[in-house]
Design an enzyme around this catalytic site. Structure first.
Site, PDB file in Angstrom:
ATOM      1  N   GLU A 200       0.834  -1.203   0.000  1.00 39.96           N
ATOM      2  CA  GLU A 200       0.000   0.000   0.000  1.00 39.96           C
ATOM      3  C   GLU A 200       0.873   1.259   0.000  1.00 39.96           C
ATOM      4  O   GLU A 200       0.554   2.246  -0.670  1.00 39.96           O
ATOM      5  CB  GLU A 200      -0.903   0.035   1.243  1.00 39.96           C
TER       6      GLU A 200
ATOM      7  N   ARG B 171      12.088 -25.421  -5.015  1.00 39.86           N
ATOM      8  CA  ARG B 171      12.901 -24.968  -3.864  1.00 39.86           C
ATOM      9  C   ARG B 171      12.851 -23.454  -3.731  1.00 39.86           C
ATOM     10  O   ARG B 171      12.837 -22.914  -2.623  1.00 39.86           O
ATOM     11  CB  ARG B 171      14.350 -25.427  -4.032  1.00 39.86           C
TER      12      ARG B 171
ATOM     13  N   THR C 174      20.210 -39.088   3.876  1.00 38.85           N
ATOM     14  CA  THR C 174      20.318 -38.467   2.551  1.00 38.85           C
ATOM     15  C   THR C 174      21.654 -37.758   2.397  1.00 38.85           C
ATOM     16  O   THR C 174      22.267 -37.786   1.325  1.00 38.85           O
ATOM     17  CB  THR C 174      19.137 -37.501   2.323  1.00 38.85           C
TER      18      THR C 174
ATOM     19  N   GLU D 132      12.714 -33.252   1.338  1.00 38.56           N
ATOM     20  CA  GLU D 132      13.362 -34.022   0.256  1.00 38.56           C
ATOM     21  C   GLU D 132      14.122 -35.190   0.876  1.00 38.56           C
ATOM     22  O   GLU D 132      15.277 -35.439   0.517  1.00 38.56           O
ATOM     23  CB  GLU D 132      14.313 -33.122  -0.544  1.00 38.56           C
TER      24      GLU D 132
ATOM     25  N   ALA E 279       7.816 -40.692   6.139  1.00 39.37           N
ATOM     26  CA  ALA E 279       6.655 -41.298   6.799  1.00 39.37           C
ATOM     27  C   ALA E 279       6.409 -40.641   8.155  1.00 39.37           C
ATOM     28  O   ALA E 279       5.260 -40.366   8.528  1.00 39.37           O
ATOM     29  CB  ALA E 279       6.867 -42.802   6.953  1.00 39.37           C
TER      30      ALA E 279
END
Lengths: 372, 372
Positions: free
Chosen positions: B61, B193, B205, B297, B304
């Site tokens: 604004e 991403r 990972t 990722e 889970a």
């Protein structure tokens, strides 16, 4: 596909009509191909249409020529497959075309059957008939993909179908799987079965799911239901043993116990012993029985073996918008023995289609594993 | 969404423009929402445009009113989110609107922030400004889905992403997975991403893939890279420890060994100890750090757990036309503990999109597991 010369372009609309006529018998002509034909009189007016409805019944050309009668003389026949030149259950169509006084034959696809393989076109040319071939050849080859494959390779075209959750599970770890996919997807499977000559499962699927494996009346007769069970470890009661709706064939190995054999014989199920009770040998059996296209609806072990033995050409995977999870939960395929990512099977022509809430993915195995 | 009364219809094209302005800062405003505004003078001519570019910078604004200057007097401001009425890093926008002499405020969405929540509109009405709200409310809510979710629940909106083969495998049995999906799909992941404030993986990972986890420069600054590692069993060398391209936060449990802690401290990686080193606790940490949307990722076990703890709202699965096979091959999700098919998680709004040879499927977890 060779490029169609400009003067041949005018036959394309008629060939489309012939292909549409051929498609009317989809799922009913095995071991024969789908064939459609239209006859134009000498001034180019449509005077006859025909299609091959079922093995043993007249070929497409014969029906179209009969409808045209004397108007065929000096006219053109447009036919999706080369007219045959051999005596099968019906006399050679090339002779019928010549006898009807047809001046021009327009063909989409040369018949891959070694008993024909250009011989029909040659016989027509020898009789002074003008022959134009290759019009919509790719479309015609696609329409008869399974027939062409079976004639060339001696094996039926194999489709492997499964339904899985978005996380790639075909069942919970306790085996529960009814229903992963919704009613629309299950109806689509009935339509898929109606396009196949046989539906194959292993003994494990009979024990776990007691499936019916019919097209629910979409095809008459129903596809042959085949159980590949090395050791005949099969339940005494199963929907497949009731052959009032569809025929059932059980294929087993040499070491199947006598008791199990006689139990199947007692309920009247067809039974066949194979020296090597493997997908590859089953394919030879089914090709001999006139199957052009077969559907694998089996568990992961048999599916992987079928792939490894070159018995799967198409994949149809229904993906349901669900998550099942679970390390021991069942997945579509058993081991394929790959050790590196550059060894994995690549699929061609991935296509997607919505079936209500579910998604159908279809793809073809790479030409490397496809002897066609 | 309430039905917009007929006289309000005329604001829809202007609100679309304001939404488009807001979208220009997509991925850059967290913890703030996207906001766009246009100012019309008293005769309805466009005299100012603005959008919120980044937290700490002027609100939409303010920019639009500054551009309009004196022309705003007696005019209309169309803004995608209710003007704020509290002092944050910038003064209240409602006051700026009143001060500029605006006669009418048209708003899409009421601010869910409890510090605002209708208070901005009330302050405007109290000052005699006409207020119209609910114009393209659903579109505005969708544009700020993650912000609204985080403000309402105190947790970021979680997206779980994986790439798998058509047979539901995320890696071979020996862990090999580079690359299942093609370059287009990997570029799409970089864009995903860029829309997230943090990207989360587990220690497994990091050990297996040594990922970079950046948007490859599509977003500046890069999203926070987060490793959830209970025991800090992490490699000494990893791309994530180099923070020259993006910041990294390692979250661990109380029993993480001192040696591992000090090794991370030595390379300057941010580190946070959690009493319960679980997805749920991590979400509270990331919400406090101003994350509206986070991307999971991670491997199947952490994925889970994140689902079971309500930390996943959206699923994005890339499906590559490949077959990996293998009973022990890795699949997207670990156990979710289901014993019957009526317990499994149902996803809503399945959408498909081609990414060259691959297919992207996106769906939302059912409202049952979504406290929003």
């Amino acid at each position: 596909m060779r490029a169609v010369a400009d003067p041949d372009q005018r036959w394309i609309p008629w060939m489309r009509r012939a292909l549409a006529l051929a498609a009317l018998a989809d799922g009913h002509t095995s071991p024969n191909p789908l064939v459609g034909a239209v006859v134009l009189d000498s001034s180019g007016v449509l005077v006859g249409e025909g299609f091959h409805a079922r093995a043993g019944q007249p070929h497409a050309e014969v029906g179209a020529l009969a409808q045209a009668g004397a108007a065929a003389r000096g006219g053109t026949i447009i036919v999706t497959l080369e007219p045959c030149c051999h005596h099968g259950r019906t006399p050679p169509c090339a002779d019928a075309v010549i006898k009807a006084g047809i001046a021009r034959v327009v063909v989409a696809l040369t018949d891959p059957d070694p008993r024909v393989a250009g011989g029909g076109l040659q016989r027509l040319r020898d009789a002074g008939v003008e022959v134009i071939s290759g019009v919509l050849e790719a479309e015609a080859a696609h329409q008869n993909l399974a027939f062409v494959y079976r004639v060339r390779t001696g094996r039926p075209w194999g489709v492997l179908k499964w339904a899985m959750s978005l996380d790639g599970r075909t069942a919970l770890s306790n085996g529960a799987s009814q229903w992963i996919s919704g009613p629309s997807a299950r109806s689509w499977v009935h339509r898929l079965r109606a396009q196949c000559d046989a539906v194959i499962v292993g003994g494990g699927t009979v024990r776990a799911d007691d499936p019916l494996l019919t097209s629910r009346g979409l095809r008459s007769p129903e596809p042959l239901r085949v159980v590949l069970s090395r050791s005949l470890d099969l339940p005494d009661q199963a929907q497949l043993w009731d052959q009032s709706v569809a025929p059932t064939l059980v294929v087993h190995g040499l070491d199947a116990p006598a008791g199990a054999r006689s139990r199947l014989d007692a309920v009247g199920v067809q039974r066949q012993e194979l020296q090597a009770c493997e997908p590859e040998a089953l394919m030879a059996v089914l090709a001999q029985r006139g199957c052009n296209r077969v559907l694998w609806e089996c568990g992961p072990g048999l599916a992987a073996a079928a792939i490894q033995q070159g018995c799967v050409q198409d994949i149809a995977a229904v993906i349901a918008p669900k998550l099942l999870g679970g390390e021991p939960a069942r997945t579509p395929l058993g081991t394929l023995g790959f050790q590196a990512m550059n060894e994995v099977l690549e699929l061609q022509g991935l296509q997607q289609q919505r079936l209500a809430d579910d998604l159908l993915l279809q793809a073809t195995l790479s030409p490397l594993s496809d002897p066609c």
